[in-house]
Design a protein around this motif. Sequence first.
Motif, short mmCIF file in Angstrom:
data_model
loop_
_atom_site.label_atom_id
_atom_site.label_comp_id
_atom_site.label_asym_id
_atom_site.label_seq_id
_atom_site.Cartn_x
_atom_site.Cartn_y
_atom_site.Cartn_z
N PRO A 37 0.82 -1.21 0.00
CA PRO A 37 0.00 0.00 0.00
C PRO A 37 0.86 1.27 0.00
N LYS A 38 0.27 2.35 -0.43
CA LYS A 38 0.97 3.64 -0.47
C LYS A 38 1.16 4.23 0.92
N THR A 39 0.59 3.58 1.94
CA THR A 39 0.70 4.06 3.33
C THR A 39 1.81 3.36 4.11
N LEU A 40 2.44 2.36 3.53
CA LEU A 40 3.44 1.55 4.23
C LEU A 40 4.66 2.37 4.62
N GLU A 41 5.09 2.25 5.89
CA GLU A 41 6.24 2.99 6.38
C GLU A 41 7.39 2.10 6.82
N VAL A 42 7.09 0.87 7.27
CA VAL A 42 8.13 0.01 7.84
C VAL A 42 8.02 -1.42 7.31
N ILE A 43 9.16 -1.94 6.87
CA ILE A 43 9.28 -3.38 6.59
C ILE A 43 10.25 -3.90 7.64
N ALA A 44 9.75 -4.70 8.57
CA ALA A 44 10.51 -5.16 9.73
C ALA A 44 11.56 -6.21 9.34
N PRO A 45 12.48 -6.54 10.27
CA PRO A 45 13.53 -7.51 9.97
C PRO A 45 12.98 -8.82 9.42
N SER A 46 13.66 -9.31 8.38
CA SER A 46 13.39 -10.62 7.79
C SER A 46 11.96 -10.81 7.30
N ALA A 47 11.24 -9.74 7.05
CA ALA A 47 9.83 -9.84 6.64
C ALA A 47 9.64 -10.70 5.39
N PHE A 48 10.55 -10.58 4.44
CA PHE A 48 10.47 -11.36 3.20
C PHE A 48 11.73 -12.19 2.98
N GLU A 49 12.44 -12.49 4.04
CA GLU A 49 13.69 -13.26 3.93
C GLU A 49 13.42 -14.63 3.31
N ASN A 50 14.24 -14.98 2.33
CA ASN A 50 14.18 -16.28 1.66
C ASN A 50 12.82 -16.60 1.04
N CYS A 51 12.15 -15.59 0.54
CA CYS A 51 10.97 -15.80 -0.31
C CYS A 51 11.53 -15.94 -1.72
N THR A 52 12.10 -17.08 -2.00
CA THR A 52 12.97 -17.28 -3.16
C THR A 52 12.25 -17.24 -4.51
N ALA A 53 10.93 -17.27 -4.52
CA ALA A 53 10.19 -17.17 -5.79
C ALA A 53 9.73 -15.73 -6.05
N ASP A 67 14.21 -2.83 7.19
CA ASP A 67 15.06 -3.30 8.27
C ASP A 67 15.97 -4.46 7.84
N THR A 68 16.77 -4.92 8.78
CA THR A 68 17.77 -5.96 8.57
C THR A 68 17.17 -7.20 7.88
N LYS A 69 17.84 -7.64 6.82
CA LYS A 69 17.49 -8.84 6.07
C LYS A 69 16.05 -8.85 5.56
N ALA A 70 15.47 -7.69 5.35
CA ALA A 70 14.07 -7.61 4.91
C ALA A 70 13.81 -8.44 3.65
N PHE A 71 14.74 -8.39 2.69
CA PHE A 71 14.58 -9.14 1.44
C PHE A 71 15.74 -10.11 1.22
N TYR A 72 16.38 -10.52 2.26
CA TYR A 72 17.57 -11.37 2.22
C TYR A 72 17.31 -12.67 1.43
N GLY A 73 18.21 -12.96 0.51
CA GLY A 73 18.18 -14.25 -0.20
C GLY A 73 17.20 -14.35 -1.34
N ASN A 74 16.58 -13.23 -1.73
CA ASN A 74 15.58 -13.28 -2.81
C ASN A 74 16.25 -13.01 -4.15
N ASN A 75 16.94 -14.02 -4.66
CA ASN A 75 17.75 -13.83 -5.85
C ASN A 75 16.96 -13.68 -7.14
N LYS A 76 15.66 -13.88 -7.13
CA LYS A 76 14.83 -13.65 -8.32
C LYS A 76 14.17 -12.28 -8.30
N LEU A 77 14.24 -11.61 -7.15
CA LEU A 77 13.58 -10.31 -7.00
C LEU A 77 14.38 -9.22 -7.70
#
Length: 195
Positions: A37-53, A67-77
């Motif tokens: 959403p256009k209202t989003l302010e925070v993506i917390a630690p590891s929220a999408f970590e290793n969502c590999t697809a 935040d820390t590792k929010a998108f960690y390991g998402n090599n297709k993103l």
Amino acid sequence: AVSACGKLTKVVLPENLKEIGKYAFRGDTSLTEVQMPKTLEVIAPSAFENCTALTSLELPDSLKVIDTKAFYGNNKLKLNGHLPASIQTIGPEAFYRVKFNYDNLNLPYLEIPKTMQELDLLAFKGISNLSGLVIHNPEIIFKIPAANGFYSSSFKTVASQLWLYGHPGSTTQTFAEDPAHPSQFYSIEECPLFK
């Protein structure tokens, strides 16, 4: 949290949502698309970590914290090559193995807006298609790990691999010229692309 539920492919988050919580979608290997959403302010630690697809995601301009590792390991993103204009904090390894789509493929860089008060270069660890950062805040504070700490050698590697554009006499220039973590510094004023 729906962490590691493994069946979601697309998520449309509600319009008044301000924060995506810690580990919210971590490990969901079926998730391919998220509409924020256009209202989003925070993506917390590891929220999408290793969502590999995960391949599709646009960071809203309202976003202040990734935040820390929010998108960690998402090599297709592949994210848009522009950070949100209101971003203030990006944690270590937030984009590890993520790729960015840049306007200028010959000069793959990210612009760090004036809203960033403190910069942790480890946020950009593991991004294979990033060459440099354009730092607009002349007084930005560089977060430097302890000399013998866990992230110390990774920090030096990231610092040496990125070129930094900043203002002459800025903290960016001082940081880049420090022999403890040398980086290549270039003046924003001397490059018409960044004026």
